[in-house]
Design an enzyme around this catalytic site. Structure first.
Site, short mmCIF file in Angstrom:
data_model
loop_
_atom_site.label_atom_id
_atom_site.label_comp_id
_atom_site.label_asym_id
_atom_site.label_seq_id
_atom_site.Cartn_x
_atom_site.Cartn_y
_atom_site.Cartn_z
N HIS A 54 0.91 -1.28 0.10
CA HIS A 54 0.04 0.15 -0.09
C HIS A 54 1.06 1.35 0.05
O HIS A 54 1.25 1.94 1.01
CB HIS A 54 -0.76 -0.08 1.49
CG HIS A 54 -2.09 -0.97 1.35
ND1 HIS A 54 -3.08 -0.79 0.47
CD2 HIS A 54 -2.28 -1.84 2.25
CE1 HIS A 54 -3.97 -1.72 0.80
NE2 HIS A 54 -3.52 -2.41 1.78
N ASP B 70 -1.94 -2.96 -3.88
CA ASP B 70 -3.21 -3.00 -3.40
C ASP B 70 -3.79 -1.84 -3.49
O ASP B 70 -4.42 -1.47 -2.34
CB ASP B 70 -3.17 -3.64 -2.21
CG ASP B 70 -4.52 -3.89 -1.74
OD1 ASP B 70 -5.59 -3.75 -2.23
OD2 ASP B 70 -4.55 -4.47 -0.46
N ARG B 71 -4.25 -1.23 -4.72
CA ARG B 71 -4.54 0.07 -4.76
C ARG B 71 -6.12 0.48 -4.68
O ARG B 71 -6.75 1.18 -4.45
CB ARG B 71 -4.10 0.68 -6.17
CG ARG B 71 -4.65 2.24 -6.34
CD ARG B 71 -4.31 3.19 -5.62
NE ARG B 71 -4.66 4.49 -5.86
CZ ARG B 71 -5.98 4.87 -5.76
NH1 ARG B 71 -6.86 4.10 -5.34
NH2 ARG B 71 -6.43 6.34 -6.23
N LYS B 72 -6.76 -0.68 -4.96
CA LYS B 72 -8.47 -0.94 -5.00
C LYS B 72 -8.91 0.30 -5.76
O LYS B 72 -9.69 1.39 -5.25
CB LYS B 72 -8.61 -0.93 -3.64
CG LYS B 72 -8.45 -2.37 -2.81
CD LYS B 72 -9.24 -2.21 -1.59
CE LYS B 72 -8.98 -3.27 -0.80
NZ LYS B 72 -7.30 -3.59 -0.28
N ILE C 157 -14.10 6.44 -12.66
CA ILE C 157 -14.53 6.22 -13.90
C ILE C 157 -13.13 5.93 -14.56
O ILE C 157 -11.96 6.13 -14.22
CB ILE C 157 -15.18 7.49 -14.42
CG1 ILE C 157 -13.83 8.74 -14.39
CG2 ILE C 157 -16.22 7.85 -13.97
CD1 ILE C 157 -14.48 9.97 -15.19
O1 6AU Z 1 -3.56 -9.54 7.26
P1 6AU Z 1 -3.87 -8.10 7.68
O2 6AU Z 1 -5.17 -8.19 8.30
O3 6AU Z 1 -2.92 -7.59 8.63
O4 6AU Z 1 -4.00 -7.57 6.19
C1 6AU Z 1 -5.01 -7.87 5.18
C2 6AU Z 1 -4.68 -6.97 3.96
C3 6AU Z 1 -4.51 -5.56 4.10
C4 6AU Z 1 -5.93 -5.35 3.36
O5 6AU Z 1 -6.11 -3.79 2.84
C5 6AU Z 1 -6.32 -6.47 2.28
O6 6AU Z 1 -5.35 -7.37 2.62
N1 6AU Z 1 -7.69 -6.79 2.15
C6 6AU Z 1 -8.13 -7.02 0.86
C7 6AU Z 1 -7.28 -6.69 -0.53
C8 6AU Z 1 -6.07 -7.28 -0.52
O7 6AU Z 1 -7.49 -6.34 -1.43
C9 6AU Z 1 -9.17 -7.01 0.39
C10 6AU Z 1 -10.07 -7.69 1.60
O8 6AU Z 1 -11.17 -8.07 1.66
N2 6AU Z 1 -9.52 -7.57 2.69
C11 6AU Z 1 -8.26 -7.38 3.12
O9 6AU Z 1 -7.90 -7.28 4.38
O10 6AU Z 1 -3.60 -4.87 3.29
#
Ligand code: 6AU
Length: 275
Positions: free
Chosen positions: A63, A92-94, A98
């Site tokens: 990130h 992981d820019r999400k 548009i």
């Molecule tokens: O293992 P954690 O909980 O410390 O971190 C989980 C990482 C974080 C979230 O931004 C990401 O995974 N994430 C995502 C992604 C990867 O898109 C989607 C989601 O549904 N849940 C999630 O935790 O960097």
């Protein structure tokens, strides 16, 4: 046989997208389906964690917008570590806007994500134009996109028909969409009986993975590698705090121990799945 029971190597051999193929090849070569999510805010800590977990991962998830002392040289150092340890990079820019805006966010600004990140992700909420907007930048560079079909959080709205539409959107753009952020395999989800989906091979990258905890105080929910990979058919486990810890300050020896532990658990869960 479905991608669920094929080996990573079998899937790599016939995957048309260069970033998906490279990820599958890396997983097989390193016997690791572990992606470490390095959500730390200082550049030197970021690089230290990556250098230590590097041997155990197929993919490093970033990130970059949370790094306080970000500068372009950080990306050069990240790329040097990617070459040293043989892993790919996933910012992981999400994206969620548009087409025109996401194309600019992907190519430009301070971070220039498309120039260094092999894989990135987007919310399907704007509809197919988010995929074509990002593809206009990423496809010529051989990049791959993941759509967020489901989320790991309590009360997520990405369920039911939303998830099905995300899979249909991916199917219509499978030259650039290589898979999903999801909690389970998506084979055939949202497909009509008339559609042939037997040859599709979407990668499932799954966050919300922990061996010692079932969640945090902010809505995150964790499942084990066995639940995620063996029982739900996912391909890559994404682990953040389970590996680099929760407190202030990073214990680099503990980070290495946890990375090896999660790599072993993820690989054992995969071997159980393919039988
Ligand atoms: O293992 P954690 O909980 O410390 O971190 C989980 C990482 C974080 C979230 O931004 C990401 O995974 N994430 C995502 C992604 C990867 O898109 C989607 C989601 O549904 N849940 C999630 O935790 O960097």
């Amino acid at each position: 046989s479905s991608s669920q029971t094929q080996t990573y190597a079998q899937r790599a051999a016939k995957h048309p997208n260069p970033s998906a193929k490279a990820l599958l090849d890396t997983i097989e070569r390193k016997k690791s389906n572990l992606c470490v999510s390095v959500d730390v805010t200082k550049g030197d800590e970021f690089l230290n964690v990556i250098d230590v977990v590097g041997p155990y991962v197929c993919l490093i998830k970033t990130h970059v917008d949370i790094i306080e002392d970000f500068e372009t040289s950080l990306i050069e150092k990240l790329q040097a570590l990617s070459a040293k340890h043989d892993f790919l990079i996933f910012e992981d820019r999400k994206f969620a806007d548009i087409g025109n805006t996401v194309a600019l966010q992907y190519s430009s600004g301070v971070h220039k994500i498309a120039t260094w990140s092999h894989i990135t992700n987007a919310h399907p909420v704007p509809g197919p134009s988010i995929v074509t907007g990002l593809a206009s930048v990423g496809k010529p560079l051989g990049r791959g996109l993941l759509l967020l079909a489901e989320m790991s959080t309590k009360g997520s709205l990405a369920t039911g028909t939303y998830t099905e539409e995300a899979v249909r959107m991916a199917r219509a753009h499978s030259d650039f969409v290589i898979g999903f952020i999801a909690q389970r395999r998506m084979d055939g989800v949202g497909a009509s009986a008339a559609q042939s989906v037997v040859d599709e091979d979407f990668l499932i990258l799954t966050p919300g993975v922990g061996l010692d905890s079932r969640g945090d105080s902010m809505g995150q929910q964790y499942r084990t590698p066995k639940e995620v990979v063996t029982e739900s058919g996912c391909d890559v486990i994404i682990v953040g705090r389970g590996i680099y810890g929760k407190g202030n300050g990073i214990d680099i020896q503990a980070v290495q121990t946890q990375a090896e532990r999660y790599r072993a658990a993820g690989w054992a869960a995969y071997l159980d799945r393919i039988g």
